[in-house]
Design a protein around this motif. Structure first.
Motif, PDB file in Angstrom:
ATOM      1  N   PHE A  85      -9.428   2.425 -67.138  1.00  0.00           N
ATOM      2  CA  PHE A  85     -10.405   2.408 -65.473  1.00  0.00           C
ATOM      3  C   PHE A  85     -12.389   2.753 -66.089  1.00  0.00           C
ATOM      4  CE2 PHE A  85      -6.356   4.774 -65.179  1.00  0.00           C
ATOM      5  CZ  PHE A  85      -5.958   3.904 -63.791  1.00  0.00           C
ATOM      6  N   ASN A 120     -11.046   8.418 -66.097  1.00  0.00           N
ATOM      7  CA  ASN A 120      -9.889   9.427 -65.880  1.00  0.00           C
ATOM      8  C   ASN A 120      -9.561  10.002 -66.415  1.00  0.00           C
ATOM      9  OD1 ASN A 120     -10.723   8.430 -62.886  1.00  0.00           O
ATOM     10  ND2 ASN A 120      -8.578   7.285 -63.307  1.00  0.00           N
ATOM     11  N   PRO A 126      -9.176  16.947 -67.312  1.00  0.00           N
ATOM     12  CA  PRO A 126     -10.370  17.845 -67.650  1.00  0.00           C
ATOM     13  C   PRO A 126      -9.798  18.689 -68.435  1.00  0.00           C
ATOM     14  CG  PRO A 126     -10.361  17.573 -65.347  1.00  0.00           C
ATOM     15  CD  PRO A 126      -9.283  16.223 -66.100  1.00  0.00           C
ATOM     16  N   PHE A 181     -12.644  19.670 -75.243  1.00  0.00           N
ATOM     17  CA  PHE A 181     -12.547  18.904 -73.476  1.00  0.00           C
ATOM     18  C   PHE A 181     -13.566  17.581 -73.429  1.00  0.00           C
ATOM     19  CE2 PHE A 181     -11.043  22.845 -72.976  1.00  0.00           C
ATOM     20  CZ  PHE A 181     -10.019  22.931 -72.809  1.00  0.00           C
ATOM     21  N   GLY A 200      -8.314   8.797 -59.252  1.00  0.00           N
ATOM     22  CA  GLY A 200      -8.343   8.249 -60.392  1.00  0.00           C
ATOM     23  C   GLY A 200      -7.098   9.613 -61.565  1.00  0.00           C
ATOM     24  N   GLN A 201      -7.068  10.289 -61.182  1.00  0.00           N
ATOM     25  CA  GLN A 201      -6.364  11.735 -61.482  1.00  0.00           C
ATOM     26  C   GLN A 201      -4.646  11.155 -61.514  1.00  0.00           C
ATOM     27  OE1 GLN A 201      -6.915  14.334 -63.888  1.00  0.00           O
ATOM     28  NE2 GLN A 201      -9.127  12.845 -63.797  1.00  0.00           N
ATOM     29  N   ALA A 225      -4.191   7.466 -63.409  1.00  0.00           N
ATOM     30  CA  ALA A 225      -4.311   7.609 -64.658  1.00  0.00           C
ATOM     31  C   ALA A 225      -2.606   8.110 -65.423  1.00  0.00           C
ATOM     32  CB  ALA A 225      -5.496   8.093 -65.524  1.00  0.00           C
ATOM     33  N   SER A 226      -2.233   9.219 -64.460  1.00  0.00           N
ATOM     34  CA  SER A 226      -0.939   9.739 -65.145  1.00  0.00           C
ATOM     35  C   SER A 226       0.348   8.579 -64.718  1.00  0.00           C
ATOM     36  CB  SER A 226      -1.117  11.381 -64.718  1.00  0.00           C
ATOM     37  OG  SER A 226       0.173  12.076 -64.756  1.00  0.00           O
ATOM     38  N   PHE A 285       1.776  18.678 -64.827  1.00  0.00           N
ATOM     39  CA  PHE A 285       0.870  18.801 -66.369  1.00  0.00           C
ATOM     40  C   PHE A 285      -0.494  18.342 -66.115  1.00  0.00           C
ATOM     41  CE2 PHE A 285       4.912  17.140 -68.246  1.00  0.00           C
ATOM     42  CZ  PHE A 285       5.270  18.821 -69.130  1.00  0.00           C
ATOM     43  N   ILE A 286      -1.025  17.050 -64.338  1.00  0.00           N
ATOM     44  CA  ILE A 286      -2.377  16.768 -64.085  1.00  0.00           C
ATOM     45  C   ILE A 286      -2.492  17.659 -63.056  1.00  0.00           C
ATOM     46  CG2 ILE A 286      -2.977  14.863 -63.860  1.00  0.00           C
ATOM     47  CD1 ILE A 286      -2.521  15.330 -66.494  1.00  0.00           C
ATOM     48  N   PRO A 303      -2.049  21.784 -62.220  1.00  0.00           N
ATOM     49  CA  PRO A 303      -2.828  22.818 -63.270  1.00  0.00           C
ATOM     50  C   PRO A 303      -4.793  22.866 -62.317  1.00  0.00           C
ATOM     51  CG  PRO A 303      -2.326  20.952 -63.999  1.00  0.00           C
ATOM     52  CD  PRO A 303      -1.704  20.438 -62.892  1.00  0.00           C
ATOM     53  N   GLN A 304      -5.646  21.614 -61.990  1.00  0.00           N
ATOM     54  CA  GLN A 304      -6.242  21.192 -61.648  1.00  0.00           C
ATOM     55  C   GLN A 304      -6.875  22.104 -60.589  1.00  0.00           C
ATOM     56  OE1 GLN A 304      -8.548  17.181 -62.213  1.00  0.00           O
ATOM     57  NE2 GLN A 304      -6.498  17.437 -63.837  1.00  0.00           N
ATOM     58  N   ARG A 342      -6.631  25.885 -60.598  1.00  0.00           N
ATOM     59  CA  ARG A 342      -7.892  25.642 -61.308  1.00  0.00           C
ATOM     60  C   ARG A 342      -9.210  25.731 -60.021  1.00  0.00           C
ATOM     61  NH1 ARG A 342      -7.867  24.779 -67.782  1.00  0.00           N
ATOM     62  NH2 ARG A 342      -5.745  24.929 -67.125  1.00  0.00           N
ATOM     63  N   VAL A 372     -15.047  26.258 -68.494  1.00  0.00           N
ATOM     64  CA  VAL A 372     -15.354  25.015 -70.160  1.00  0.00           C
ATOM     65  C   VAL A 372     -14.339  23.681 -69.938  1.00  0.00           C
ATOM     66  CG1 VAL A 372     -15.205  25.016 -72.672  1.00  0.00           C
ATOM     67  CG2 VAL A 372     -15.403  26.801 -70.971  1.00  0.00           C
ATOM     68  N   GLY A 373     -13.157  23.256 -69.082  1.00  0.00           N
ATOM     69  CA  GLY A 373     -12.914  22.065 -69.419  1.00  0.00           C
ATOM     70  C   GLY A 373     -13.678  20.782 -68.455  1.00  0.00           C
ATOM     71  N   GLU A 374     -14.521  21.813 -67.474  1.00  0.00           N
ATOM     72  CA  GLU A 374     -15.269  20.817 -66.204  1.00  0.00           C
ATOM     73  C   GLU A 374     -16.154  20.408 -66.921  1.00  0.00           C
ATOM     74  OE1 GLU A 374     -12.357  22.344 -63.128  1.00  0.00           O
ATOM     75  OE2 GLU A 374     -14.091  23.619 -63.362  1.00  0.00           O
ATOM     76  N   ARG A 375     -16.353  19.419 -66.035  1.00  0.00           N
ATOM     77  CA  ARG A 375     -17.676  18.641 -65.727  1.00  0.00           C
ATOM     78  C   ARG A 375     -18.922  20.294 -65.894  1.00  0.00           C
ATOM     79  NH1 ARG A 375     -16.096  15.287 -61.911  1.00  0.00           N
ATOM     80  NH2 ARG A 375     -14.711  17.199 -62.669  1.00  0.00           N
TER      81      ARG A 375
END
Ligand code: ADP
Ligand code: MG
Lengths: 251, 639
Positions: free
Chosen positions: A94, A98, A101, A144, B533-534, B537-538, B551-552, B555-556, B559, B636-639
């Motif tokens: 994409f 995507n 994260p 990450f 988009g998440q 993509a999955s 899984f996608i 969890p997000q 959080r 940590v895992g995020e932008r």
């Protein structure tokens, strides 16, 4: 540039009069085309002309209302089992990457092989590392996505798709969200992939890429393929006025 | 002349100019008295602080009618109510006296402490803290002491003697000795903090002090104090008897010392284990241990179930073991078949067959155990496509099934067994133990239910959406108290005849259902915040809708809603106190009713309420601090 590869005999993607509406707005007005195994097709065209909609129909992220799409011998219909099978054969990259994260780069790449292909973790991780090696970022495996540059993220996204061992790869403007200095690193990965014999449909405005690796170029406008041909044809004597206008604007 | 271009040298990096440190006077001028309006607000603020501090500290430390002895004397009652009073012959000793059962409470606490310590290690909680934070805390406490004992005295003098105002307050006449020592301590804390700060300079901002180490040291100091401190007790059994200072009893000091040992030992064992066990395996085992520990501690350790005719009439251990084994084997075979890649249409047939069996099981008289086990089989068959597949994966899936079935069997045997530890209350538990049991059960039950409701509400299937919306709107539209009262007034009529469900279980079920509605709305907020988009993509990778959710998306979503969920946990914790209305003796019910109701502690209500407020606050404050850390860590895992 001469390529050693030969196109396959079979049409791996067949589209016949594909039409798609969003409400009353018709985004695809009857797209008909066949794409051979190992062929690399570059799709160009003005914004809003239906390029994304077209390739998203091929892995059924969008559902077409009329016409037929046959991917690898399976017709796309509302039958659920077909869709999962097609989607695992067709990889997609994409514009906005995507990536997931909340997962590390390695987990991004191993997730689908483990849960869709049911591979043991060790095998999935070994494949993933080999792929990260191939796209040039094995050292980022434990990070990450948010800690990576745009170019690196897009390469991870490509590796993530490749991990499913797809037969077809779709790219929707993979370099449009990247800073100029990162475009090349992603295009290099895509070129290598094209030369390795992957069937690819690439929506892009990178004309250098089209010239170098495309077997065919589609020019989309108003929801249909207005003109198609080899890159030479497009860059030397495009026949349609709209194609000429478009090319003169972007070149 | 060559056409050489001379590039200018790259300029050296320059540091931003350093501002001279500000003295306290300049700081006050900048922050408190910068404009006439801010000066006015500062004065008003100081005045309000003066009135409240005087009243509050006066009551806590000096008021003649304060009854802190009511708190310390009744501490055990507040925590466990009449817990150890066994009624079954199993816990009577040879002389026919009930054997003290307090060790069960301590064992439970010890398990929780050990798990906490291990979790601190494996989730790598803690880290370093700058000394400046500590010196700052010292300065603030010193400043507070000075404000109270110097400031308030001076203000009292100014208002009272010069202007003739008397703001009252609870007997604000501390002795000169108290004044002298408190002011000295205040000066030492404030001055010492400032001096250390100055001496350390910039080093004070480096994060060098281990947070865990600091907490450990604090725990040692607190437990050490238990051994040396003496508490005021009533000298006689008459309400007005004079107080004498006595050391804390060994039944308190000794177990707490052991708990401290357990904490340290577990921490060091954890540090050792982490060298040989990978973090991922460690955290997984710990998560499972936490989940299993709660029912086991409550049902097995605290209740000490018995299966003889006296405590559990009509119960047959053999039956349960046979049924459990049968489900394990037959269910296992069905699941093994359902997870075969080539199962195809047969899967739907199996699901339908189990569905019929479930409907049947609820329409005739049947053991709850069988009904729930059937549900478990159905869940596993439904999940087979998602989690099954290759032989290795199927084997792991089957192992999970075996684990669940063993646990279910064990759990139902525990539930059906009778209590051999009993109290004379509607529930087998009371006090803070009951508060905790209600809180944890409600959170554990409402979380999965709330997530399901959220999924239903965002589902594309109208029937699920409608049902979820209806449930959420109805439940949220009625006050919690109403539901709690209804739970014990109406539920007994709705239950199968002969089902003798204790009040506190009914309350937990209703409260969980209530909490789930709010949970669902929070989770829904998180689901909506995830970019489309998440999901694309999955599914583009071939993942199914369920896999994408697990899984996608989920969890997000979870959080992003941690702050909201912690807020809800805190609200749930505080609102457990509402169960007092239907006669359950939780922590608050004891603190505001039972304890002040004793003749010996008459007049202790105000003291008890302050203590109860403080006690609740410690827990809610820790929860909100912990969530802040968790947020930072997951960030940590995020932008
Ligand atoms: N989900 C959608 N809902 C409504 N209209 C859409 C949607 N997706 C695309 N469109 C419309 O369809 C047309 C084609 O879009 P798209 O395929 O994204 O164009 P391109 O990729 O060529 O820029 C555009 O006019 C766009 O506004
Ligand atoms: Mg597009």
């Amino acid at each position: 540039m001469t390529t050693e590869k030969t196109l396959g005999e079979n049409d791996i993607i067949i589209c016949e009069g594909v039409k798609k509406w969003f409400g009353d707005f018709q985004a695809l007005k009857g797209v008909t085309t066949n794409i051979k195994e190992r062929e690399v097709v570059v799709v160009i065209g003005p914004s809003g002309s239906g390029k994304s909609t077209f390739i998203r129909c091929i892995n059924r992220l969008e559902v077409h209302q009329e016409g037929r799409i046959i991917v690898d011998g399976v017709e796309l219909s509302s039958d659920v089992r077909n869709i999962d099978k097609i989607r695992s054969e067709v990889g997609m990259v994409f514009q906005q990457f995507n990536l997931f994260p909340h997962l590390t780069v390695l987990q991004n790449v191993t997730l689908a092989p483990m849960w869709v292909r049911k591979k043991p973790r060790e095998e999935a991780e070994a494949t993933a590392m080999a792929l990260l090696e191939r796209v040039g970022i094995p050292e980022q495996a434990a990070k990450f996505p948010g800690q990576l540059s745009g170019g690196q993220q897009q390469r991870v996204a490509i590796a993530r798709s490749l991990a499913m061992e797809p037969r077809i790869m779709l790219f929707d403007e993979p370099t449009s969200a990247l800073d100029p200095e990162m475009i090349k690193e992603v295009l290099d990965v895509m070129k290598e992939l094209a030369l390795s014999g992957m069937t690819m449909i690439v929506v892009t405005h990178e004309m250098g890429f089209a010239r170098e690796v495309a077997d065919r170029v589609f020019f989309f406008d108003y929801g249909t393929i207005v003109e198609e041909g080899t890159p030479e044809h497009f860059f030397t004597n495009p026949s349609h006025d709209r194609t000429k206008l478009f090319l003169s604007q972007i070149l | 002349m060559t056409g050489k271009i001379i590039l200018p040298d790259i300029p050296e990096l320059e540091f931003a100019p350093e501002l001279p440190p500000k003295g306290p006077v300049v700081w006050m001028k900048d922050n408190l008295f910068s404009t006439p309006r801010s000066s006015f607000l500062t004065v008003v603020g100081l005045y309000v602080a003066y009135v409240f501090t005087k009243g509050f500290t006066g009551f806590v430390f000096n008021y003649a009618e304060r009854r802190w002895d009511a708190v310390t004397d009744n501490m055990k009652l507040l925590m466990v109510y009449l817990y150890p009073n066994g009624t079954s012959e199993r816990i009577l000793d040879a002389a026919g006296e009930p054997i003290n059962q307090m060790h069960r409470v301590w064992i439970s606490l010890g398990v929780v402490i050990a798990l906490t310590a291990l979790s601190l290690v494996f989730w790598r909680v803690g880290g370093k803290m700058a000394p400046k934070r500590i010196t700052r805390t010292l300065q603030i406490s010193g400043g507070f002491l000075l404000f109270v004992f110097l400031g308030v005295t001076i203000l009292d003098y100014v208002f009272g003697v010069l202007f003739g105002f008397d703001f009252g307050g609870w007997e604000w006449q501390f002795s000169t000795k108290v004044h002298f020592w408190t002011i000295l301590v205040g000066v030492v804390l404030l001055g010492g903090g400032l001096l250390v700060d100055r001496a350390m300079g910039d080093r004070g901002k480096e994060e060098t002090i281990s947070v865990i180490g600091l907490l450990g040291a604090l725990a040692v100091v607190v437990v050490g104090l238990l051994w040396v401190i003496e508490l005021p007790r009533l000298s006689g059994t008459e309400p007005g008897a004079p107080k004498v200072f006595q050391p804390i009893e060994e039944t308190t000091t000794l177990p707490w010392t052991i708990m401290l040992g357990v904490a340290f030992l577990s921490y060091w064992v954890g540090v050792g284990l982490r060298r040989v066990i990978p973090d991922r395996a460690g955290t997984r085992v710990l998560t499972l241990a936490w989940l299993v520990s709660f029912p086991v501690l409550v049902m097995a350790v605290l209740r000490d179930p018995g299966w003889d005719e006296v405590v559990a009439p009509g119960f047959s251990l053999g039956n349960y073991l046979t049924i459990g084994a049968a489900f394990l084997v037959v269910g296992g075979l069905v699941i093994w078949a359902a997870s075969h890649p080539a199962i195809g249409e047969w899967s739907a047939a199996i699901v339908a067959a189990i569905g019929v069996a479930i409907v049947f099981s609820w329409s005739v008289s049947m053991l709850m155990f069988i009904r729930f086990s059937l549900f478990a089989v159905l869940l596993f068959v439904l999940g087979a496509k998602t989690f099954g597949g290759a032989t290795q994966v199927r084997r792991r899936y089957l192992l999970l099934w075996a684990g669940l079935m063993v646990f279910l069997t064990y759990f139902f045997i525990l539930v059906k067994g009778g209590n051999t530890v009993e109290t004379q209350t509607p529930s087998p538990f009371g006090g803070f133990v009951l508060t905790m049991i209600i809180f944890v059960s409600v959170m554990l039950l409402s979380f999965p239910f709330g997530v399901l409701l959220a999924l239903g509400r965002t589902s594309t299937m109208p029937i699920f959406r409608l049902m979820s919306v209806a449930y959420i709107e109805v439940v949220r539209g009625v006050p919690l108290i109403t539901w709690l009262i209804m739970s014990i007034i109406f539920m007994p009529f709705a239950l199968p005849i002969g089902a003798n469900v204790p009040d506190f279980v009914l309350v937990i079920l209703f409260y969980a259902g209530f909490s789930a509605a709010y949970m669902a709305e929070n989770v829904r907020g998180g689901l909506q915040a995830i970019r489309a988009g998440q999901k694309e993509a999955s599914v583009a990778l071939g993942m199914t809708t369920v896999q994408t959710m697990i899984f996608i998306t989920m969890p997000q979503a979870l959080r992003t809603v941690i702050p909201a969920l912690v807020g809800q946990a805190i609200a749930t914790f505080k609102d457990t106190s509402l169960v007092a209305i239907i006669g359950l003796l939780d922590f608050l019910a004891l603190a505001q009713g039972t304890v002040p109701g004793q003749p010996l502690y008459r007049g202790s209500l105000r003291t008890m309420l302050i203590f109860a407020a403080f006690f609740y606050w410690i827990f809610t404050f820790s929860m909100s601090k912990a969530s802040q850390r968790l947020e930072k860590k997951l960030g940590v895992g995020e932008r």
